[in-house]
Structures are given as C-alpha cells and as structure tokens.
Design a protein around this motif. Structure first.
Motif, PDB file in Angstrom:
ATOM      1  N   THR A  24      -0.099   0.782  -1.229  1.00 33.73           N
ATOM      2  CA  THR A  24       0.284  -0.302  -0.326  1.00 33.73           C
ATOM      3  C   THR A  24       1.786  -0.546  -0.421  1.00 33.73           C
ATOM      4  O   THR A  24       2.444  -0.131  -1.379  1.00 33.73           O
ATOM      5  N   LEU A  40       1.163  -7.407   3.657  1.00 31.68           N
ATOM      6  CA  LEU A  40       0.821  -6.277   2.805  1.00 31.68           C
ATOM      7  C   LEU A  40       0.108  -5.230   3.653  1.00 31.68           C
ATOM      8  O   LEU A  40      -0.843  -5.551   4.371  1.00 31.68           O
ATOM      9  N   TYR A  41       0.573  -3.988   3.559  1.00 33.36           N
ATOM     10  CA  TYR A  41       0.043  -2.897   4.382  1.00 33.36           C
ATOM     11  C   TYR A  41      -0.532  -1.801   3.495  1.00 33.36           C
ATOM     12  O   TYR A  41       0.103  -1.365   2.537  1.00 33.36           O
ATOM     13  N   PHE A  42      -1.745  -1.357   3.835  1.00 32.42           N
ATOM     14  CA  PHE A  42      -2.339  -0.202   3.168  1.00 32.42           C
ATOM     15  C   PHE A  42      -1.686   1.081   3.671  1.00 32.42           C
ATOM     16  O   PHE A  42      -1.383   1.220   4.866  1.00 32.42           O
ATOM     17  N   ASP A  43      -1.518   2.033   2.750  1.00 32.37           N
ATOM     18  CA  ASP A  43      -1.046   3.381   3.079  1.00 32.37           C
ATOM     19  C   ASP A  43      -2.094   4.399   2.661  1.00 32.37           C
ATOM     20  O   ASP A  43      -2.637   4.320   1.547  1.00 32.37           O
ATOM     21  N   GLY A  91       1.501   2.279   8.040  1.00 35.21           N
ATOM     22  CA  GLY A  91       0.318   1.679   7.461  1.00 35.21           C
ATOM     23  C   GLY A  91      -0.315   0.606   8.326  1.00 35.21           C
ATOM     24  O   GLY A  91       0.085   0.384   9.472  1.00 35.21           O
ATOM     25  N   ILE A 190       1.066  -1.331  -5.442  1.00 31.67           N
ATOM     26  CA  ILE A 190       1.951  -1.791  -4.379  1.00 31.67           C
ATOM     27  C   ILE A 190       3.358  -1.308  -4.684  1.00 31.67           C
ATOM     28  O   ILE A 190       3.966  -1.708  -5.687  1.00 31.67           O
TER      29      ILE A 190
END
Length: 229
Positions: A24, A40-43, A91, A190
């Motif tokens: 993230t 917050l972005y998931f990758d 993401g 993260i």
C-alpha cells in the motif's frame, strides 16, 4: 503455482505467475497531483513467466487470426507485467479520512475498481485507471473485481478478474477478460516515500487507518514501511 488466464488467448491453461506482491501507499494533497482522493491505496504487482514457456520445442503452424489469438504475436512480447506501481504509483482506494482502512473487515471484502460508464469509456485516460499492464505492448485494463479472503493469520487469498483493451494496437474497447486466483499472499506494508518525515508519515497513518496501533515503523537501510506488528 498460481496462474493468470487471459480468456480465449492461445493458452487455455493460463500462464505461471513468477512474482506477486501486495502493498500500500498514501496519496496526499501536499505532493500529489491527480484526479482522485487522498487516502490509503492498495498496490498489486504481478509478473508472469514467458508466455511460451510450456510450449513444445517444435514450431506450430497457425491459421491467420487476430492478435489476441495469435501465438506469434504474444511471443513477440514475451511475458506480462500487471501492476499499480511498476510505472507509477496508482492503485485503488481502501482508506480515506471519512472511512479509514479497517484491516479487521478485509476478510470477504470485494472491491469494484474502474467500472467505467459508457460516457467514460468514450473518453477515458489510461493514467487515471488503477493499474497498468504490459501484455501485447503497453495495453489497458479496467472493470476489476478484487476479493480478499483470509486464509490464516494475515495471509489472504485474492480472487481478481477484469477486462483488457489492446491499447498498444489502437484498440481502446475493453473486449477481453482475465482472471487469477492468488492462493496465499501477505500484506508487505505501507511504503513511506523519502520526502515524508517519520512524524508526517504517522500523521497520515492516523488519518487514513482505523487502528494505527496495529502498525509499526520499520526502517531497512533507509527504506521505510509501516508493517503489521
């Protein structure tokens, strides 16, 4: 070994995945310029083996078919990289100021990403979608559903499917399907960019994560991440 399937391409048994990771990152107003939301972005990052790795050595004669169905075309591009971070940190949003990320409700959670309206599809911009893909050149992808199912502890199964457009060849219609099931993977943390101080990173953690106390800061030779305790 997990596999990814590009539906109706020349390999019905799919392609072996040789690298997969799930992390993230934060997007935040001070340093980012994008059409999106701070949070917050998931990758996800996926790489395949060579498309032709399981073919027999002998050459195969092919009838004249379009690019999607032609082994010779696929083999020209060797393998696939499918990623939200390989070329740019993109993401998909999982935690915002209004709805902070809650790890405890991730089990069974399904995200719908880049479901473009008919109007959006007529004038979409690849840089604004969550993932980039090198498939038959630098192509495009959208209409993702990504479901997380806990296996044990903090290990998850990821069921991921969506649609592809052969944008490199000038075809911008999402006419092709893919799917993969990642049987077991763990969240790596993260990522904290160099320009953020530790204090500022903790401020973002408090802002976008519902239980920041679950995380601790890890510094590995200057590479900083928030990881689960």
């Amino acid at each position: 070994m997990d596999r990814i399937y590009f539906v109706d391409n020349p390999w019905p048994n799919g392609h072996r995945i040789i690298n997969f990771k799930w992390g993230t990152h934060f997007k935040y107003e001070e340093v980012e310029e994008w059409e999106g939301k701070a949070g917050l972005y998931f990758d996800l990052h996926l790489e395949t083996a060579d498309y032709y790795e399981e073919d027999l050595d002998e050459d195969e004669e092919e009838a004249e078919v379009d690019d999607w169905h032609a082994k010779i075309v696929w083999n020209n591009y060797h393998s696939c990289i499918f990623s939200s971070e390989e070329w740019a940190y993109k993401g998909f949003l999982v935690g915002s100021e209004e709805t902070p990320f809650d790890l405890e409700v991730l089990d069974g959670k399904e995200y719908a990403i880049d479901f473009l309206s008919e109007e959006d599809q007529e004038d979409w911009e690849p840089e604004l979608t969550a993932f980039d893909i090198y498939l038959l050149g630098h192509d495009a992808t959208a209409f993702h559903t990504i479901k997380f199912t806990k296996v044990e502890n903090q290990t998850y199964q990821i069921n991921w499917k969506g649609k592809l457009a052969l944008a490199y060849a000038g075809d911008y219609e999402f006419r092709y399907d893919f799917h993969t099931l990642i049987s077991s993977t763990s969240f790596i943390g993260i990522t904290i960019p160099d320009e953020l101080t530790d204090l500022r990173a903790y401020e973002l953690l408090e802002r976008f994560v519902s239980r920041p106390a679950l995380f601790e800061l890890k510094n590995d030779n200057g590479n900083r991440q928030f990881v689960l305790k």
